[in-house]
Design an enzyme around this catalytic site. Structure first.
Site, PDB file in Angstrom:
ATOM      1  N   ASN A   8     -75.669   8.337  43.338  1.00  0.00           N
ATOM      2  CA  ASN A   8     -76.254   9.318  43.582  1.00  0.00           C
ATOM      3  C   ASN A   8     -75.513  11.045  43.082  1.00  0.00           C
ATOM      4  OD1 ASN A   8     -78.812   9.615  44.402  1.00  0.00           O
ATOM      5  ND2 ASN A   8     -77.680   8.343  46.186  1.00  0.00           N
ATOM      6  N   ALA A  10     -74.217  13.440  39.807  1.00  0.00           N
ATOM      7  CA  ALA A  10     -75.202  14.008  39.079  1.00  0.00           C
ATOM      8  C   ALA A  10     -74.691  13.700  37.076  1.00  0.00           C
ATOM      9  CB  ALA A  10     -75.359  15.460  38.845  1.00  0.00           C
ATOM     10  N   LYS A  12     -72.450  11.188  36.247  1.00  0.00           N
ATOM     11  CA  LYS A  12     -72.691   9.990  36.265  1.00  0.00           C
ATOM     12  C   LYS A  12     -74.150   9.585  35.425  1.00  0.00           C
ATOM     13  CE  LYS A  12     -69.556   7.362  38.660  1.00  0.00           C
ATOM     14  NZ  LYS A  12     -69.384   5.986  40.085  1.00  0.00           N
ATOM     15  N   ASP A  68     -68.691   0.539  39.430  1.00  0.00           N
ATOM     16  CA  ASP A  68     -67.152   0.791  40.083  1.00  0.00           C
ATOM     17  C   ASP A  68     -66.077   1.546  39.221  1.00  0.00           C
ATOM     18  OD1 ASP A  68     -66.724   1.546  42.260  1.00  0.00           O
ATOM     19  OD2 ASP A  68     -65.346   0.050  42.962  1.00  0.00           O
ATOM     20  N   THR A  69     -65.503   2.175  39.751  1.00  0.00           N
ATOM     21  CA  THR A  69     -64.374   3.128  38.325  1.00  0.00           C
ATOM     22  C   THR A  69     -63.518   2.972  39.441  1.00  0.00           C
ATOM     23  OG1 THR A  69     -65.862   4.136  37.210  1.00  0.00           O
ATOM     24  CG2 THR A  69     -64.026   4.850  37.361  1.00  0.00           C
ATOM     25  N   ARG A 177     -66.930   4.273  30.590  1.00  0.00           N
ATOM     26  CA  ARG A 177     -68.099   4.499  31.358  1.00  0.00           C
ATOM     27  C   ARG A 177     -69.165   3.874  30.477  1.00  0.00           C
ATOM     28  NH1 ARG A 177     -68.258   6.549  35.285  1.00  0.00           N
ATOM     29  NH2 ARG A 177     -68.367   8.879  35.005  1.00  0.00           N
TER      30      ARG A 177
HETATM   31  P1  IMP Z   1     -67.128   5.987  41.579  1.00  0.00           P
HETATM   32  O1  IMP Z   1     -66.976   4.728  40.951  1.00  0.00           O
HETATM   33  O2  IMP Z   1     -67.530   6.786  41.807  1.00  0.00           O
HETATM   34  O3  IMP Z   1     -66.448   4.438  42.879  1.00  0.00           O
HETATM   35  O4  IMP Z   1     -65.171   6.219  41.422  1.00  0.00           O
HETATM   36  C1  IMP Z   1     -64.213   6.201  41.522  1.00  0.00           C
HETATM   37  C2  IMP Z   1     -63.620   7.845  41.453  1.00  0.00           C
HETATM   38  O5  IMP Z   1     -63.297   7.743  40.490  1.00  0.00           O
HETATM   39  C3  IMP Z   1     -63.818   8.477  41.559  1.00  0.00           C
HETATM   40  O6  IMP Z   1     -63.203   9.895  42.265  1.00  0.00           O
HETATM   41  C4  IMP Z   1     -64.522   9.288  41.067  1.00  0.00           C
HETATM   42  O7  IMP Z   1     -64.312  10.844  41.087  1.00  0.00           O
HETATM   43  C5  IMP Z   1     -63.581   9.141  40.253  1.00  0.00           C
HETATM   44  N1  IMP Z   1     -64.144   8.379  38.970  1.00  0.00           N
HETATM   45  C6  IMP Z   1     -64.716   7.571  38.056  1.00  0.00           C
HETATM   46  N2  IMP Z   1     -65.610   7.777  36.930  1.00  0.00           N
HETATM   47  C7  IMP Z   1     -65.098   9.383  36.527  1.00  0.00           C
HETATM   48  C8  IMP Z   1     -64.560   9.112  35.317  1.00  0.00           C
HETATM   49  O8  IMP Z   1     -65.263   9.594  34.489  1.00  0.00           O
HETATM   50  N3  IMP Z   1     -63.595  10.383  35.204  1.00  0.00           N
HETATM   51  C9  IMP Z   1     -62.165  10.610  35.529  1.00  0.00           C
HETATM   52  N4  IMP Z   1     -62.753  10.746  37.060  1.00  0.00           N
HETATM   53  C10 IMP Z   1     -63.912   9.682  37.453  1.00  0.00           C
END
Ligand code: IMP
Length: 191
Positions: A8, A10, A12, A68-69, A177
């Protein structure tokens, strides 16, 4: 064709929608009536992405994908990694996370790091994983205000600006991503 992206967030959604183009209608969990938090308690990015995709599949029956990042910092042995969202607190506090990381890096000269994204796709009866990586460096202080999460303190390799000083298109072209999503889109187009 309809496909659910298990987020959810926005930011991403916007990043992914640009890559996916017109052939897919991108739905969110909320669009499908899934309003609860999706569990992500696995020890790896791949495990979390799969768990989230399977959860959405079981609740909607639709094709879906989840990402997941993690931000993996060399001098911290790959931390915060899979714990990136909950680095400073149990909540999802971007400000506290950035502050803590800058604090831990205050006297560290080796600033090298990478963002890594795992995407799990469930399409028909197939489950497929895609990975995207971007190497870069942790800045000494916050730079810029675009984007989200750790963007203001991550400078991708070959640039002297942080992700938060880039447009969506500039970030997408080199980001973790963006790279993972382009692999996903290639796969979907060839199916
Ligand atoms: P998740 O993939 O949404 O679980 O993100 C894990 C963590 O990495 C969270 O703190 C996100 O804010 C951060 N994060 C995920 N993608 C990015 C990005 O593209 N840039 C900066 N932070 C990211």
């Amino acid at each position: 064709m309809k496909i659910v992206f298990a987020t959810n967030n926005a930011h991403k959604l916007r990043e992914v929608a640009r890559e996916l183009g017109d052939s897919y209608t991108l739905l969110t969990p909320r669009d499908c009536g899934v309003t609860e938090d999706i569990p992500e308690n696995e020890p790896t990015l791949e495990g979390n992405a799969l768990a989230k995709a399977r959860y959405i599949r079981s609740r909607t029956g639709l094709d879906c994908f989840a990402d997941d990042t993690g931000l993996e910092v060399d001098a911290l042995g790959g931390e915060p990694g899979v714990r990136s969202a909950r680095y400073a607190t149990d909540g999802h506090d971007d400000e506290a996370n950035k502050r803590l990381l800058l604090e831990r890096m205050a006297s560290v000269d080796d600033r090298s790091a990478r963002f890594r994204t795992a995407i799990a796709l469930i399409a028909g009866d197939e489950e497929i994983l895609f990975e995207g990586v971007v190497r870069g460096a942790i800045s000494r202080e916050e730079m810029g205000s675009n984007g989200f999460g750790y963007d203001p303190i991550f400078i991708p390799e070959g640039f002297d600006r942080s992700f938060a000083q880039m447009t969506d298109d500039e970030k997408n072209a080199v980001s973790h991503r963006g790279r993972a999503v382009r692999k996903l889109v290639d796969y979907l187009r060839k199916r």
